[in-house]
Design an enzyme around this catalytic site. Structure first.
Site, PDB file in Angstrom:
ATOM      1  N   GLY A   1      25.226 -38.422  27.800  1.00 46.52           N
ATOM      2  CA  GLY A   1      25.050 -38.946  29.158  1.00 46.52           C
ATOM      3  C   GLY A   1      25.784 -38.073  30.154  1.00 46.52           C
ATOM      4  O   GLY A   1      26.009 -36.873  29.916  1.00 46.52           O
ATOM      5  N   SER A   2      26.197 -38.689  31.239  1.00 46.76           N
ATOM      6  CA  SER A   2      26.781 -37.906  32.336  1.00 46.76           C
ATOM      7  C   SER A   2      28.248 -37.569  32.087  1.00 46.76           C
ATOM      8  O   SER A   2      28.950 -38.266  31.336  1.00 46.76           O
ATOM      9  CB  SER A   2      26.666 -38.702  33.638  1.00 46.76           C
ATOM     10  OG  SER A   2      27.491 -39.846  33.564  1.00 46.76           O
TER      11      SER A   2
ATOM     12  N   GLU B   1      28.200 -35.530  24.477  1.00 51.75           N
ATOM     13  CA  GLU B   1      27.179 -34.526  24.814  1.00 51.75           C
ATOM     14  C   GLU B   1      26.819 -34.786  26.265  1.00 51.75           C
ATOM     15  O   GLU B   1      26.192 -35.794  26.589  1.00 51.75           O
ATOM     16  CB  GLU B   1      25.968 -34.681  23.879  1.00 51.75           C
ATOM     17  CG  GLU B   1      25.187 -33.381  23.721  1.00 51.75           C
ATOM     18  CD  GLU B   1      23.978 -33.281  24.629  1.00 51.75           C
ATOM     19  OE1 GLU B   1      24.192 -32.928  25.816  1.00 51.75           O
ATOM     20  OE2 GLU B   1      22.864 -33.534  24.165  1.00 51.75           O
TER      21      GLU B   1
ATOM     22  N   THR C   1      30.622 -40.491  33.009  1.00 54.19           N
ATOM     23  CA  THR C   1      30.815 -41.532  31.982  1.00 54.19           C
ATOM     24  C   THR C   1      31.622 -40.975  30.809  1.00 54.19           C
ATOM     25  O   THR C   1      32.489 -41.668  30.260  1.00 54.19           O
ATOM     26  CB  THR C   1      29.454 -42.085  31.509  1.00 54.19           C
ATOM     27  OG1 THR C   1      28.742 -42.548  32.652  1.00 54.19           O
ATOM     28  CG2 THR C   1      29.617 -43.222  30.528  1.00 54.19           C
ATOM     29  N   GLY C   2      31.355 -39.722  30.441  1.00 56.37           N
ATOM     30  CA  GLY C   2      32.115 -39.092  29.354  1.00 56.37           C
ATOM     31  C   GLY C   2      33.612 -39.146  29.632  1.00 56.37           C
ATOM     32  O   GLY C   2      34.433 -39.465  28.762  1.00 56.37           O
TER      33      GLY C   2
ATOM     34  N   GLU D   1      24.379 -30.070  38.210  1.00 55.09           N
ATOM     35  CA  GLU D   1      23.166 -30.452  37.487  1.00 55.09           C
ATOM     36  C   GLU D   1      22.301 -31.386  38.334  1.00 55.09           C
ATOM     37  O   GLU D   1      22.773 -32.406  38.820  1.00 55.09           O
ATOM     38  CB  GLU D   1      23.568 -31.168  36.189  1.00 55.09           C
ATOM     39  CG  GLU D   1      22.380 -31.542  35.336  1.00 55.09           C
ATOM     40  CD  GLU D   1      22.774 -32.254  34.051  1.00 55.09           C
ATOM     41  OE1 GLU D   1      23.654 -33.136  34.089  1.00 55.09           O
ATOM     42  OE2 GLU D   1      22.202 -31.918  33.000  1.00 55.09           O
TER      43      GLU D   1
ATOM     44  N   LYS E   1      24.432 -48.974  22.229  1.00 57.76           N
ATOM     45  CA  LYS E   1      24.199 -49.443  23.604  1.00 57.76           C
ATOM     46  C   LYS E   1      23.220 -48.459  24.243  1.00 57.76           C
ATOM     47  O   LYS E   1      23.594 -47.367  24.648  1.00 57.76           O
ATOM     48  CB  LYS E   1      25.538 -49.431  24.357  1.00 57.76           C
ATOM     49  CG  LYS E   1      25.697 -50.440  25.453  1.00 57.76           C
ATOM     50  CD  LYS E   1      24.658 -50.412  26.528  1.00 57.76           C
ATOM     51  CE  LYS E   1      24.980 -49.429  27.626  1.00 57.76           C
ATOM     52  NZ  LYS E   1      23.891 -49.347  28.628  1.00 57.76           N
TER      53      LYS E   1
ATOM     54  N   CYS F   1      18.604 -32.406  28.839  1.00 56.27           N
ATOM     55  CA  CYS F   1      19.963 -31.902  29.072  1.00 56.27           C
ATOM     56  C   CYS F   1      20.040 -30.388  28.941  1.00 56.27           C
ATOM     57  O   CYS F   1      20.806 -29.747  29.634  1.00 56.27           O
ATOM     58  CB  CYS F   1      20.973 -32.610  28.185  1.00 56.27           C
ATOM     59  SG  CYS F   1      20.501 -32.595  26.463  1.00 56.27           S
TER      60      CYS F   1
END
Ligand code: ADP
Length: 494
Positions: A241-242, A264, A245-246, A398, A188, A299
């Site tokens: 990703g963020s 990650e 979402t993780g 961040e 995705k 990142c």
């Protein structure tokens, strides 16, 4: 790569794209499409399929069927290797097309994109293809009456969710080891940067990756991403990703089949400059590149500069000089050093970080906010903020944009304390000519990567992964195989 080749590709009309499921291009089940905007000029570039839960179910079913019938999972490693080497060649052959496609929807400057996207993706597929027929199982040191065999078994169906920055590079870090080890994958991509990964799926099919082994479903993270991560039929999730979402992925895992999730996530990576750095002028130049290339949308960006107090003013002045000399502009121009910010919402968020930092007492040493607005695109001047306190928003959180936070420190002990005083632990940098100090810093900094007397630019031979809220698990290097293989014991009575 020359400008005229890029110019031929930059204005090509792109036809709308569909999902890639079971080896076929498939429209969204409800016929939905989503506009893809280009950050270069804010215009609509093309459309991608707006995936539905049913589309995701179809992709997972295709991946499961392919895995179970062994069309890829039970092929000899040397045969999978042949196919993936061919894919690497095809990526290289289409490198410029892939790079331009990616830049048009994500805004990375083309010089960086060419190396970091198709060329690195080709290298990644080649690395894992070459490695897979060199991975052995083990025989356990048991008593003579039994035989203990330790097999490496592919996990099954891998769900991969990747972000809009460096989609080909990050996507390949996951796809290449997952496919090399015999798994099937449902990918995705980010809704705003799917194009180069869809092209990759096309090349994978051309190389001979069998139908159903690599599937790509586009659309909203909250719809198709969630469906993938909640599936009872997906064995592991790999994600970049963020943090938000993780966290959701872990929750989805707990609510479904407790699949392993490798995350990650973000970083607020400290880049620490001591007064005994071997070359302060080189340190200033590399540090500016380490935060501002790709408009800070990396990142591992060295976004938190810590400078020893007696060289602080001189070092910041030099760094500001480098920042101001970097050319921000159209990412498809070869002389651009800093491309576009990915979207208007990212740009607004970056500007908000700067405004908040000023309100908390930091000083803006350079950076005029949004620039080149007349292009319709999203551009921001590299921004350096000094006097940032450890409790400030800019120190702790961040930005994911071209904004550098600068804080002075007194000594080694304070440098380590400051380095470790956020929730993150992805990357870091130390500049010193004292070998013992460098090793003490490597030991003291809680991060997945510590650069010494450089920042960024590592290769595939070393793992990349975060600690603390920057995530878990590793992309790159042979260690990445660990995520995609289960250990299976055979205990045989002789
Ligand atoms: P970024 O800040 O990089 O946009 P996100 O975590 O929002 O970070 O997005 C990274 C990837 O995660 C994208 O492919 C996005 O579509 C996907 N995503 C976003 N929200 C969810 C969700 N709730 N479930 C699964 N995937 C999601």
């Amino acid at each position: 790569m020359n400008q005229s080749d890029i110019d031929t590709l930059r204005s090509q009309v792109l036809s709308p794209r569909s999902h890639f499921i079971g080896g076929r291009w498939v429209a969204a089940s409800e016929g939905g499409q989503r506009d893809v905007l280009s950050p270069i000029d804010g215009a609509v570039l093309t459309q991608i399929a707006e995936g539905t839960p049913a589309d995701m179910e179809a992709a997972i079913a295709a991946a499961r069927a392919a895995f179970e019938d062994g069309r890829w999972s039970r092929r000899a490693p040397a045969e999978r290797k042949k196919v993936l080497l061919k894919l690497a060649d095809l990526i290289e052959k289409h490198a410029l097309e892939l790079a331009v496609l990616g830049v048009r929807d994500n805004g990375t400057e083309i010089t960086m994109a060419m190396k970091a996207e198709p060329m690195s993706a080709a290298g990644t597929f080649r690395y894992y293809a070459e490695a897979i027929d060199k991975v052995y199982g083990q025989i356990a040191p048991t008593a003579d009456s039994v035989l203990g065999l330790i097999h490496h078994a592919p996990v099954g169906v891998v769900g991969a969710i990747v972000p809009w920055n460096m989609p080909l590079m990050i996507g390949s870090w996951k796809l290449a080891p997952a496919l090399a080890t015999g798994n099937s994958v449902v990918l995705k991509p980010a809704e705003s940067a799917s194009l180069s990964l869809l092209k990759l799926a096309e090349l994978a099919a051309e190389a001979g990756v069998p139908d159903g082994v690599l599937n790509v479903v586009t659309g909203s993270g909250r719809v198709v991403g969630e469906k993938l991560a909640l599936s009872m039929d997906v064995d592991i999730m790999v994600f970049t990703g963020s943090g938000a979402t993780g966290r959701r992925l872990l929750e989805y895992s707990a609510r479904s089949n407790m699949k392993r999730c490798y995350l990650e996530l973000g970083g607020k990576s400290p880049n620490i400059v001591f007064n005994d750095a071997p070359d302060l002028s080189e340190a200033a130049k590399v540090s500016a590149g380490g935060i501002f290339r790709n408009a800070g949308q990396i990142c591992i960006a060295g976004s938190r500069l810590l400078v020893q107090e007696d060289i602080h003013d001189e070092f910041v002045a030099e760094l500001v000089k480098h920042a101001e000399a970097m050319r921000v502009g159209n990412p498809l121009d070869l002389d651009t050093q800093i491309g576009a910010v990915h979207s208007i919402s990212e740009l607004e968020s970056n500007l908000d970080f700067v405004a908040k930092a000023e309100a908390e007492g930091a000083e803006r040493r350079t950076g005029d906010g949004r620039i080149l607005e007349e292009t319709g695109g999203y551009y921001m001047a590299p921004t350096v903020m000094t006097g940032v306190k450890p409790t400030d928003n800019l120190f702790q959180n961040e930005v994911f944009g071209p904004v550098l936070s600068v804080t002075p420190f007194k000594d080694e002990e304070e440098a380590i304390r400051l380095a470790n005083s956020t929730v993150y632990g992805l990357s870091s940098g130390v500049w010193t000519s004292n070998l013992s100090r460098a090793h003490r810093m490597i030991a003291g900094i809680r991060a997945g990567v510590v650069h010494v007397n450089t920042y960024g630019g590592s290769d595939l031979t070393v793992p990349l992964g975060g600690v603390r809220q920057s995530g878990n698990g590793h992309d790159k290097s042979l260690h990445a195989f660990e995520k995609y293989l289960d250990l299976k014991t055979a205990w045989i009575k002789l």
